[in-house]
Design an enzyme around this catalytic site. Structure first.
Site, PDB file in Angstrom:
ATOM      1  N   LYS A  22      -0.403  13.065   5.567  1.00 32.42           N
ATOM      2  CA  LYS A  22       0.738  13.323   6.462  1.00 32.42           C
ATOM      3  C   LYS A  22       1.894  13.986   5.705  1.00 32.42           C
ATOM      4  CE  LYS A  22       1.604   9.099   7.847  1.00 32.42           C
ATOM      5  NZ  LYS A  22       0.619   8.314   7.097  1.00 32.42           N
ATOM      6  N   ARG A  97       5.505   3.551  13.692  1.00 34.07           N
ATOM      7  CA  ARG A  97       4.353   2.836  13.148  1.00 34.07           C
ATOM      8  C   ARG A  97       4.016   1.613  13.986  1.00 34.07           C
ATOM      9  NH1 ARG A  97       5.114   4.858   7.437  1.00 34.07           N
ATOM     10  NH2 ARG A  97       3.313   4.223   6.228  1.00 34.07           N
ATOM     11  N   ARG A 134      -3.029   9.778  -6.291  1.00 35.64           N
ATOM     12  CA  ARG A 134      -1.789  10.389  -5.793  1.00 35.64           C
ATOM     13  C   ARG A 134      -0.629  10.239  -6.779  1.00 35.64           C
ATOM     14  NH1 ARG A 134       0.673   9.388   0.137  1.00 35.64           N
ATOM     15  NH2 ARG A 134       0.583   7.183  -0.426  1.00 35.64           N
ATOM     16  N   ARG A 167       3.229   6.008  -7.100  1.00 32.01           N
ATOM     17  CA  ARG A 167       3.917   5.013  -6.273  1.00 32.01           C
ATOM     18  C   ARG A 167       3.327   3.628  -6.520  1.00 32.01           C
ATOM     19  NH1 ARG A 167       4.118   7.268  -0.163  1.00 32.01           N
ATOM     20  NH2 ARG A 167       3.774   5.066   0.194  1.00 32.01           N
ATOM     21  N   ARG A 178      -2.091  -2.095   3.197  1.00 36.00           N
ATOM     22  CA  ARG A 178      -1.484  -1.068   4.066  1.00 36.00           C
ATOM     23  C   ARG A 178      -2.487  -0.582   5.111  1.00 36.00           C
ATOM     24  NH1 ARG A 178       0.234   3.002  -0.260  1.00 36.00           N
ATOM     25  NH2 ARG A 178       1.040   4.276   1.444  1.00 36.00           N
TER      26      ARG A 178
END
Ligand code: AMP
Length: 224
Positions: A22, A97, A134, A167, A178
């Protein structure tokens, strides 16, 4: 390239599980259509590094892989979309969300306009792989992948020279949490926006350039 300069406001919502791309797509589409990308996750990270009351509150939830309470997110989001740069529209990345967030957003003045809800579908296997690799620029938010698209110089952003970091909520345990939060609290939005006639699904397992081309083709067609 088609932009949103002379058209009525355009609101784009990008939905998809954590790590579905996203953020990467949102940054590109925001440039394509001349509208700001609003990432509630990025806003929280800014608050956390400035150690504001919102940042201090959000941190405990983010570190645990949980959603920050709706009232905190909604206040922050509504303040942001009142900015003058949102007059021509905006692109939401990571918001809404939950169903209550979507319902609150639906009542906002800016929603009486063109709304496109684009959802990226990505397998759990791919998400876990992407989260493991990531890397993000702490300064400008550019997203890299250690294996597929690393920065040219280690730990240094190609665009702004900022520090590139991993992160903390991308560690495997938090990613699993998550994902389960996504399934229980965010997936119902797919039905919600399908029901309202705004939803289009996209195959997000493809390379970023391919996904971007698909999204752009769809948005361009919708703007005609
Ligand atoms: P993201 O950068 O979108 O992956 O968001 C990182 C974290 O910020 C999420 O795991 C949540 O803890 C929090 N967060 C971001 N957006 C929202 C939202 N719309 N509602 C609740 N929590 C959020």
């Amino acid at each position: 390239m088609q932009t949103n300069q002379n058209l009525s406001p355009l609101v784009i919502i990008l939905l998809g599980p954590p790590g579905s791309g996203k953020g990467t797509q949102a940054k590109r589409l925001a440039v394509d259509y001349g509208i700001p990308q609003i990432s509630t996750g990025d806003l929280f990270r800014e608050h956390m590094s400035a150690q504001t009351p919102v940042g201090i509150k959000a941190k405990e939830y983010i570190q645990a892989g949980l959603l920050v309470p709706d009232e905190v997110v909604l206040k922050m989001l509504f303040e942001r979309i009142e900015h003058s740069d949102c007059a021509k529209g905006y692109l939401l990345d990571g918001f809404p969300r939950t169903i209550p967030q979507a319902e609150q957003l639906a009542q906002h003045e800016s929603m009486k306009t063109r709304l496109l809800v684009l959802c990226l579908e990505v397998s759990d296997e791919e998400i876990i792989k992407r989260a493991a690799g990531r890397l993000v620029c702490r300064h400008c938010g550019t997203i890299y992948n250690r294996d597929a698209s690393p920065p040219k110089h280690e730990n240094c952003c190609d665009h702004c020279g900022g520090e590139v970091y991993r992160r903390p909520d991308d560690n495997p345990e938090v990613v699993c949490k998550r994902l389960s939060v996504y399934r229980s609290q965010t997936l119902p939005l797919i039905e919600y926006y399908d029901h309202s006639g705004h939803l289009t699904m996209f195959e997000g397992n493809q390379p970023p350039d391919f996904v971007h081309a698909e999204l752009k083709r769809y948005i361009d067609d919708s703007l005609i």
